[in-house]
Motif scaffolding. Sequence first.
Motif, short mmCIF file in Angstrom:
data_model
loop_
_atom_site.label_atom_id
_atom_site.label_comp_id
_atom_site.label_asym_id
_atom_site.label_seq_id
_atom_site.Cartn_x
_atom_site.Cartn_y
_atom_site.Cartn_z
N UNK A 1 0.84 -1.20 0.00
CA UNK A 1 0.00 0.00 0.00
C UNK A 1 0.87 1.25 0.00
N UNK A 2 1.91 1.24 0.81
CA UNK A 2 2.81 2.41 0.87
C UNK A 2 3.51 2.62 -0.47
N UNK A 3 3.93 1.54 -1.10
CA UNK A 3 4.62 1.68 -2.40
C UNK A 3 3.65 2.17 -3.47
N UNK A 4 2.41 1.72 -3.42
CA UNK A 4 1.41 2.19 -4.37
C UNK A 4 1.14 3.68 -4.16
N UNK A 5 1.05 4.10 -2.89
CA UNK A 5 0.82 5.51 -2.60
C UNK A 5 1.96 6.37 -3.10
N UNK A 6 3.20 5.90 -2.94
CA UNK A 6 4.35 6.65 -3.46
C UNK A 6 4.28 6.74 -4.98
N UNK A 7 3.93 5.63 -5.62
CA UNK A 7 3.83 5.63 -7.09
C UNK A 7 2.75 6.58 -7.57
N UNK A 8 1.72 6.75 -6.77
CA UNK A 8 0.61 7.63 -7.14
C UNK A 8 0.81 9.06 -6.62
N UNK A 9 2.01 9.34 -6.11
CA UNK A 9 2.36 10.69 -5.62
C UNK A 9 1.44 11.18 -4.51
N UNK A 10 0.99 10.28 -3.65
CA UNK A 10 0.17 10.67 -2.51
C UNK A 10 1.09 11.10 -1.37
N UNK A 11 0.95 12.33 -0.91
CA UNK A 11 1.82 12.85 0.15
C UNK A 11 1.10 12.97 1.49
N UNK A 12 -0.12 12.51 1.54
CA UNK A 12 -0.90 12.56 2.79
C UNK A 12 -0.50 11.36 3.65
N UNK A 13 0.48 11.55 4.53
CA UNK A 13 1.02 10.44 5.31
C UNK A 13 -0.02 9.85 6.26
N UNK A 14 -0.89 10.67 6.81
CA UNK A 14 -1.90 10.14 7.73
C UNK A 14 -2.85 9.21 6.99
N UNK A 15 -3.23 9.59 5.78
CA UNK A 15 -4.11 8.74 4.98
C UNK A 15 -3.39 7.45 4.61
N UNK A 16 -2.16 7.56 4.18
CA UNK A 16 -1.41 6.37 3.76
C UNK A 16 -1.27 5.38 4.91
N UNK A 17 -0.94 5.88 6.10
CA UNK A 17 -0.78 4.99 7.25
C UNK A 17 -2.12 4.40 7.68
N UNK A 18 -3.20 5.16 7.53
CA UNK A 18 -4.53 4.63 7.84
C UNK A 18 -4.89 3.51 6.87
N UNK A 19 -4.54 3.68 5.61
CA UNK A 19 -4.78 2.63 4.62
C UNK A 19 -3.92 1.41 4.90
N UNK A 20 -2.67 1.65 5.28
CA UNK A 20 -1.77 0.53 5.60
C UNK A 20 -2.33 -0.27 6.78
N UNK A 21 -3.01 0.43 7.69
CA UNK A 21 -3.60 -0.24 8.85
C UNK A 21 -4.80 -1.10 8.52
N UNK A 22 -5.32 -0.97 7.31
CA UNK A 22 -6.47 -1.76 6.88
C UNK A 22 -6.06 -3.03 6.15
#
Length: 284
Positions: free
Chosen positions: A58-79
């Motif tokens: 999930x984190x690697x996909x978020x980086x590839x998609x240029x998502x910089x919202x770390x709180x959102x990324x970590x919340x998604x990783x928690x799912x």
Amino acid sequence: MPPTSNPTLRQRRLGIELRKLRERAGFTATGAAELLGVTQARVSMVETGRTPVSADRVRSMARAYDCTDERLVEALAGMTGRRVRGWWEEYREHVPDALVDLAELEHHACALRVALVIHIPALLQTTDYARSLFREVVPPMRQYEIEYRLTHRIKRQGVLHREKPPSYTAIIHEAALRMGFGGSAVTRGQLKHLIDMSELPHVTVRVIPFGSGHFPTTGQSFDYAEGPVAQLDTVQLDSQHEACEFLDAEAQLGKYRAVLDRMDSCALSDAESLGFIHRCSQEL
């Protein structure tokens, strides 16, 4: 991880959010697959929740998609991770899938806000009151169906009694207090239970009286479940067709947050609401 033909609500939501990130970045599923070094089918399976995905992926996909919202990324990783079999899965063959999904949603919610016009909220219902509601369903349910629905509803209420419960706010119209489902004795017991539950530190009950003069809704009951970040909030709309509707689009979430805020402004204070419920009980 092997694919699943019956993803949970949480797995489906994770896939939806990953698709949103991809689309905001301007990638097609094919383009994303090339970028990530996987097949297009793999991307589609992840986005429909049919293939479990790791937190690192999930984190690697978020980086590839240029998502910089770390709180959102970590919340998604928690799912992420393998499907956890909660108590609600025991009911998948006995109640509509939407009710299984609703129990899962409540279990993972950080906070719950509900608005009802005709009924007392499900998580605050007594056994007798809930049974009286199930007996009014059209077409009538068989007795064993009623019992499954009843035990499922009571188990859902456990979310308010666990060690770290979510905050729970119920905005109830006066009509729900006076409908009289099950007769005066059942209603009186239900109103007393409502008062007792409101004494819990994480439970708030607010009443909108008939004379408030404002009512910013069409009368449809709904639940608002807050996630770890606002983007992961969910609205659940009641349906007469046994298929709860779950909403997660940003505009939809904003609309129902505004509706709840306006309903809250129309409601009596906490103390006034409890006094109002008590008077309704005395008038039975």
